[in-house]
Design a protein around this motif. Structure first.
Motif, PDB file in Angstrom:
ATOM      1  N   PRO A 152       0.805  -1.232   0.000  1.00  0.00           N
ATOM      2  CA  PRO A 152       0.000   0.000   0.000  1.00  0.00           C
ATOM      3  C   PRO A 152       0.841   1.287   0.000  1.00  0.00           C
ATOM      4  CG  PRO A 152       0.079  -0.905   2.206  1.00  0.00           C
ATOM      5  CD  PRO A 152       0.804  -1.873   1.317  1.00  0.00           C
ATOM      6  N   VAL A 153       1.813   1.365  -0.912  1.00  0.00           N
ATOM      7  CA  VAL A 153       2.685   2.539  -1.018  1.00  0.00           C
ATOM      8  C   VAL A 153       2.836   2.851  -2.503  1.00  0.00           C
ATOM      9  CG1 VAL A 153       5.019   3.410  -0.583  1.00  0.00           C
ATOM     10  CG2 VAL A 153       3.948   1.912   1.085  1.00  0.00           C
ATOM     11  N   ASN A 154       2.910   4.140  -2.838  1.00  0.00           N
ATOM     12  CA  ASN A 154       3.055   4.500  -4.252  1.00  0.00           C
ATOM     13  C   ASN A 154       4.436   4.094  -4.764  1.00  0.00           C
ATOM     14  OD1 ASN A 154       4.975   6.884  -4.348  1.00  0.00           O
ATOM     15  ND2 ASN A 154       3.463   7.676  -2.894  1.00  0.00           N
ATOM     16  N   ILE A 155       4.541   3.901  -6.060  1.00  0.00           N
ATOM     17  CA  ILE A 155       5.756   3.351  -6.655  1.00  0.00           C
ATOM     18  C   ILE A 155       6.949   4.295  -6.531  1.00  0.00           C
ATOM     19  CG2 ILE A 155       4.502   1.841  -8.227  1.00  0.00           C
ATOM     20  CD1 ILE A 155       5.190   3.851 -10.472  1.00  0.00           C
ATOM     21  N   TYR A 156       6.709   5.593  -6.448  1.00  0.00           N
ATOM     22  CA  TYR A 156       7.815   6.551  -6.317  1.00  0.00           C
ATOM     23  C   TYR A 156       8.455   6.432  -4.931  1.00  0.00           C
ATOM     24  CZ  TYR A 156      10.499  10.792  -7.064  1.00  0.00           C
ATOM     25  OH  TYR A 156      11.534  11.689  -7.220  1.00  0.00           O
ATOM     26  N   ASP A 157       7.623   6.452  -3.888  1.00  0.00           N
ATOM     27  CA  ASP A 157       8.146   6.324  -2.530  1.00  0.00           C
ATOM     28  C   ASP A 157       8.672   4.921  -2.255  1.00  0.00           C
ATOM     29  OD1 ASP A 157       7.726   8.959  -1.838  1.00  0.00           O
ATOM     30  OD2 ASP A 157       5.698   8.592  -1.098  1.00  0.00           O
ATOM     31  N   LEU A 158       8.170   3.954  -2.981  1.00  0.00           N
ATOM     32  CA  LEU A 158       8.633   2.582  -2.833  1.00  0.00           C
ATOM     33  C   LEU A 158      10.041   2.409  -3.399  1.00  0.00           C
ATOM     34  CD1 LEU A 158       7.540  -0.070  -1.713  1.00  0.00           C
ATOM     35  CD2 LEU A 158       6.587  -0.562  -3.952  1.00  0.00           C
ATOM     36  N   GLY A 159      10.475   3.377  -4.204  1.00  0.00           N
ATOM     37  CA  GLY A 159      11.828   3.332  -4.759  1.00  0.00           C
ATOM     38  C   GLY A 159      11.914   2.590  -6.070  1.00  0.00           C
TER      39      GLY A 159
END
Length: 161
Positions: free
Chosen positions: A81-88
């Protein structure tokens, strides 16, 4: 005669002591409190009146670049449940002067269930940003993704901080 690369040694009997500072010397160069305050005021006014340097819209901090990054932050990994940008997962966003966007990204694993659909979704979202002429996604596997690439926000969301 000194040869190049050789160190010459000079022997001395004594070294003169450096001159000591005297209060009288300070009084000749000291400025009054009014002069000092005026100098500080001039500096502060120049600092406050300086306008920020213009950033190209294709550079980090530019309008188009930041709009693309915001669009990428709206895409979430279906398993996490995290966006792909913040997920790295996004390794780089390059915006050309002609407003063409190239995004370098990876996936958590090569066997990721969204390996076929995620890159095309990223390309569609980036291409839909107003001002973007064309978007392209380059899927890379080196360096491989690992949890260290996540932002602090993502770690906090997943309880890893």
């Amino acid at each position: 005669m000194n040869e190049p690369g050789k160190i010459a040694v000079e022997e001395v009997d004594a070294v003169a002591a450096p001159r000591r500072a005297r209060v009288e010397d300070l009084e000749t160069v000291a400025e009054s409190m009014g002069e000092k305050l005026e100098r500080k005021r001039d500096y502060l006014e120049g600092f406050l009146n300086k306008k920020p340097e213009e950033v190209s819209s294709s550079e980090p901090g530019g309008d188009l670049y930041e709009a693309v990054v915001e669009a990428l932050k709206e895409i979430y990994d279906p398993e996490i449940p995290v966006n792909i940008y913040d997920l790295g997962l996004i390794y780089g966003v390059d915006v050309s002067p002609d407003a063409d966007v190239t995004i370098s990204m990876t996936l958590t694993t090569p066997n990721c269930p969204v390996a076929e659909s995620m890159p095309s979704e990223v390309e569609l979202r980036a291409g839909a940003v107003p001002g973007v002429r064309d978007a392209e996604v380059v899927l890379v596997w080196d360096p491989p993704w690992d949890p260290q690439k996540m932002s602090d926000e993502a770690r906090l969301e997943l309880g890893m901080l």
